[in-house]
Design a protein around this motif. Structure first.
Motif, PDB file in Angstrom:
ATOM      1  N   ILE A   1       1.156  -0.991  -0.289  1.00 49.46           N
ATOM      2  CA  ILE A   1      -0.055  -0.314   0.389  1.00 49.46           C
ATOM      3  C   ILE A   1       1.300   0.862  -0.082  1.00 49.46           C
ATOM      4  N   THR A   2       2.214   0.517   0.466  1.00 55.16           N
ATOM      5  CA  THR A   2       2.485   2.089   1.097  1.00 55.16           C
ATOM      6  C   THR A   2       3.319   2.301  -0.649  1.00 55.16           C
ATOM      7  N   VAL A   3       4.008   1.460  -1.189  1.00 54.54           N
ATOM      8  CA  VAL A   3       4.610   1.716  -2.847  1.00 54.54           C
ATOM      9  C   VAL A   3       3.172   2.035  -3.744  1.00 54.54           C
TER      10      VAL A   3
ATOM     11  N   ILE B   1      12.398   3.291  -1.226  1.00 49.22           N
ATOM     12  CA  ILE B   1      12.935   3.476   0.258  1.00 49.22           C
ATOM     13  C   ILE B   1      11.066   2.615   0.394  1.00 49.22           C
ATOM     14  N   ALA B   2      10.082   3.027  -0.153  1.00 49.63           N
ATOM     15  CA  ALA B   2       8.647   2.885  -0.539  1.00 49.63           C
ATOM     16  C   ALA B   2       9.518   0.620  -0.161  1.00 49.63           C
ATOM     17  N   ILE B   3       9.900   0.560  -1.503  1.00 48.43           N
ATOM     18  CA  ILE B   3       9.930  -1.544  -1.189  1.00 48.43           C
ATOM     19  C   ILE B   3      10.683  -2.133  -0.147  1.00 48.43           C
TER      20      ILE B   3
ATOM     21  N   PRO C   1       1.768   3.644   5.310  1.00 51.44           N
ATOM     22  CA  PRO C   1       1.640   4.742   4.067  1.00 51.44           C
ATOM     23  C   PRO C   1       1.132   6.608   4.758  1.00 51.44           C
ATOM     24  N   LEU C   2       1.765   6.530   5.737  1.00 49.02           N
ATOM     25  CA  LEU C   2       1.533   8.262   6.269  1.00 49.02           C
ATOM     26  C   LEU C   2       2.623   8.921   5.672  1.00 49.02           C
ATOM     27  N   VAL C   3       3.557   7.959   6.125  1.00 56.29           N
ATOM     28  CA  VAL C   3       4.972   8.805   5.846  1.00 56.29           C
ATOM     29  C   VAL C   3       5.015   8.898   4.011  1.00 56.29           C
TER      30      VAL C   3
END
Length: 735
Positions: free
Chosen positions: A387-389, A693-695, A701-703
């Motif tokens: 989700i972050t990605v 960085i996300a991977i 998710p907030l960041v």
């Protein structure tokens, strides 16, 4: 459009048994929507062709007569997820206004909710995380959920609706990853809250929606639907004609009932409704809107006239050669449609990138989820990283990169009396290397003036002006204006094709042709001094004067041409006016490349020749004969004094009597294009840094939402630089 309404009245019946209809389509956002509609309609039985005009948000559909009903096409588009209705200018304007209001409502709700949720988040995390009471934390999470869930359901509708339409049509647009990121982030936040977890992402989701809505609203501002170009021809197209019978009787019939070989009568003050040859009568025609010729043209028996010209004086009997579809006016209409269609294939840079961007985003997020699962990470942790990605790679910066620059640049142009009509015009204007000017009303002022005013005695001007005020002749108007619009003389007599006369102090006063006033000797001297001017004579007893009426250059025309050359641009004149008027003007401006007597098709042919030579043209014109060329050129501008059709065809309209806005627009466009490219490169570099960085799992998710929102702010701040121009340009545009 109400259900069950008969749409057959909107169908065009062409040659060869082909029917067609133009539909306005709601919800087209990007190139993916365009391809979805064209592919979807191509699968329908009976449809021969479907062409989408993304810039105008319209689709033209053609089918075999009798193969289907127009209602079936609307139903097919509805099945693809797009609401369609027959194009009507009034309906189009109303729909655009409603969409603006809708986006502003969503934006207001998202902004208000974002502020409240951020306050809750600050309240939760203002102290030491280990000291937070889990009950208090859960309470704040549930309050945030109560705000975020309905906010996302309401304010996220533009993205959800667009994404679902694309998926329903078997396509993927840039709203699909946005929808997935919002839904998955909300779902994970609810799960975390149910399990009394520490981190919920309601604030990030609402902030994401808020910034995305800013981009969508900016995009909506620049993508306003333009009015139907063909509709502006209605003022020139006569719906009826006066047909003469063999016995001399006359009857008014619809223009569709006129056939080649018929005789039609055109009275003074009426607009010619057909193309044909003058069979009887003599008159003068104002054909400036059709051919660009400024001086009224005298016509007599055997001469050709065209539909759309205005009969000024005598009655004409015309033998019809073409009516309706075969006239010069309809040919201009056809050229217009062809030129606009060729432009509609221009795919904006952000849309082209987005077509590749969306599948890459999905593939990256999926690969991240599967990769962490293979490395033994728990599924919910792997999903959070995915989700972050998905969020960190949402194309918000990409979506804002171009519209933000367009809005700021449009404001900068407006300060310089320039109105931008097409969002992608800045890109095309920045690529221009050749500026093509029309002469009449463009390089010159729209209204003719007196060239020898200083040589006319004040009492002569006053007397001639009072006589000219009684006439509607275009050459009499400058005399009346120069005299200060005096009260017209009474008992003025009109002499057909010659001029006007009135008795003043028991002596006849005349205003009209040189021969009518017996002013041949005086006219020779004036003609020698002003060879391109039209001559109007005045006589009152023994006193005589000759007025030279001519088009005057715009006050800064020479300076503007020099300014364009300092920008490295070539300058060309393409005019429908006669060579006698074009040559001295080109020499005065130092323009070596020019052509006179150009018909609309010849202007387009010349633009295509320049394009074939690798030159990208900016067409600047104001007449009906310029409209197809304005639509066909790489970019186009028109003065506010232009005909409605020319204004509708142009990308940019400028105010005032000066040409300085042309060079100012080019400078702003070049800077805007640089900023657009910078923003797009920033979006690429941002993802090159943020995605790894996300991977790697180093962001939440907030960041990701904060980083994505920050990237949007960066491109917006960079776009604001488009409004800052060098002082010299400001002075030039405001002069």
């Amino acid at each position: 459009m109400a259900d069950g309404q008969d749409l057959s009245i909107f169908v065009r019946h062409g040659t060869g048994g082909v029917a067609g209809m133009e539909l306005a389509v709601d919800g087209m956002r990007c190139a993916g929507c365009m391809h979805a509609i064209e592919r979807g309609l191509a699968r329908e039985t009976g449809i021969l062709n479907a062409r989408v005009n993304l810039a105008l948000k319209r689709v033209t559909v053609e089918w075999r007569e009798g193969a289907l009903r127009p209602e079936a096409i609307v139903a097919s588009l509805a099945a693809l997820g797009f609401k369609a209705y027959p194009f009507l200018p009034a309906h189009e304007r109303e729909a655009a206004q409603q969409e603006d209001k809708r986006l502003l409502r969503y934006l207001g709700v998202a902004g208000f909710a974002s502020m409240n949720i951020m306050l809750l988040s600050v309240s939760v995390w203002s102290g030491n995380a280990n000291d937070i009471n889990p009950v208090t934390r859960d309470f704040f999470h549930w309050v945030s959920a109560l705000i975020a869930l309905p906010t996302a359901a309401y304010a996220g509708r533009p993205f959800f609706e667009s994404a679902l339409r694309a998926l329903q049509a078997g396509a993927v647009n840039m709203d699909v990853p946005i929808m997935l990121g919002i839904v998955l982030a909300l779902g994970m936040s609810v799960i975390v809250t149910l399990n009394h977890g520490e981190h919920a992402y309601f604030d990030g989701v609402v902030m994401l929606i808020f910034f995305l809505l800013i981009g969508r609203y900016l995009d909506q501002l620049m993508r306003r639907r333009t009015r139907d170009l063909a509709g502006n021809l209605a003022a020139l197209k006569a719906e009826t004609a006066t047909r003469l019978g063999a016995d001399g009787s006359s009857v008014i019939v619809p223009i569709a009932a006129i056939a080649p070989g018929d005789l039609v009568l055109v009275r003074p003050g009426e607009r010619v409704s057909v193309d044909g040859l003058v069979e009887a009568g003599a008159s003068e025609l104002d054909q400036s809107l059709v051919t660009g010729e400024t001086a009224p043209a005298s016509v007599a028996v055997g001469e050709r006239v065209h539909a759309g010209t205005l009969n000024l004086s005598g009655a004409l009997t015309i033998r019809v050669e073409a009516a309706g579809a075969g006239t010069l006016l309809s040919e201009i209409d056809r050229l217009m449609a062809q030129a606009v269609e060729s432009r509609s294939r221009y795919v904006r840079l952000s849309d082209r990138a987005a077509r590749l961007y969306a599948p890459v985003v999905h593939a990256t997020a999926l690969a991240t989820f599967l990769g962490w699962m293979l490395f033994g990470l728990a599924w919910h942790q792997a999903l959070i990283i995915a989700i972050t990605v998905l969020i960190i790679t949402c194309p918000c910066a990409l979506g804002l990169a171009i519209p933000a620059v367009q809005v700021v640049s449009a404001a900068a142009l407006f300060k310089r009396k320039v109105m931008l009509k097409q969002g992608d015009a800045l890109e095309r204007l920045a690529e221009v290397d050749t500026v093509v000017f029309d002469k009449t009303g463009t390089l010159t002022l729209p209204e003719p003036g007196l060239s020898n005013l200083a040589a006319i005695a004040p009492d002569v001007l006053a007397a001639a002006g009072a006589l000219a005020a009684a006439s509607r002749h275009p050459l009499a108007r400058p005399i009346a204006m120069a005299a200060g619009e005096p009260r017209p003389l009474e008992t003025v007599r009109e002499h057909h094709g010659l001029g006007l006369s009135a008795t003043v102090d028991d002596v006849e006063m005349r205003l009209g042709s040189v021969a009518f006033c017996g002013a041949e000797a005086e006219a020779m001297a004036v003609s020698a001094a002003y060879p391109a001017a039209s001559l109007i004579a005045w006589r009152h007893g023994a006193r005589c004067a000759v007025f030279a009426v001519d088009q005057h250059l715009r006050p800064d025309a020479a300076a503007s041409i020099r300014d364009l050359r300092t920008l490295g641009l070539d300058v060309v004149i393409l005019s429908g006016d006669r060579a006698e008027a074009v040559v001295p003007l080109a020499e005065a401006l130092g323009i070596a490349e020019f052509k006179a007597g150009q018909r609309p098709d010849e202007k387009i042919a010349e633009l295509e020749r320049l394009a074939a030579a690798g030159r990208r043209t900016l067409m600047v014109g104001d007449g009906l004969n310029d409209a197809p060329a304005l639509a066909r050129a790489h970019a186009s501008m028109s003065p506010i004094s232009a005909t409605q059709l020319a204004q509708a065809s142009a990308d940019i309209v400028f105010l005032g009597e000066e040409l300085a806005p042309v060079a100012a627009s080019l400078r702003i466009a070049r800077k805007a294009r640089r900023l657009m490219v910078q923003n797009l490169w920033f979006a690429v570099l941002y993802n090159a840094v943020a995605v790894p960085i996300a991977i790697a799992g180093f962001a939440t998710p907030l960041v990701a939402a904060v980083a994505m929102s920050g990237s949007s702010l960066v491109v917006t701040l960079n776009a604001l630089r488009a409004g800052r121009q060098p002082a010299a340009v400001v002075r030039e545009g405001s002069a």
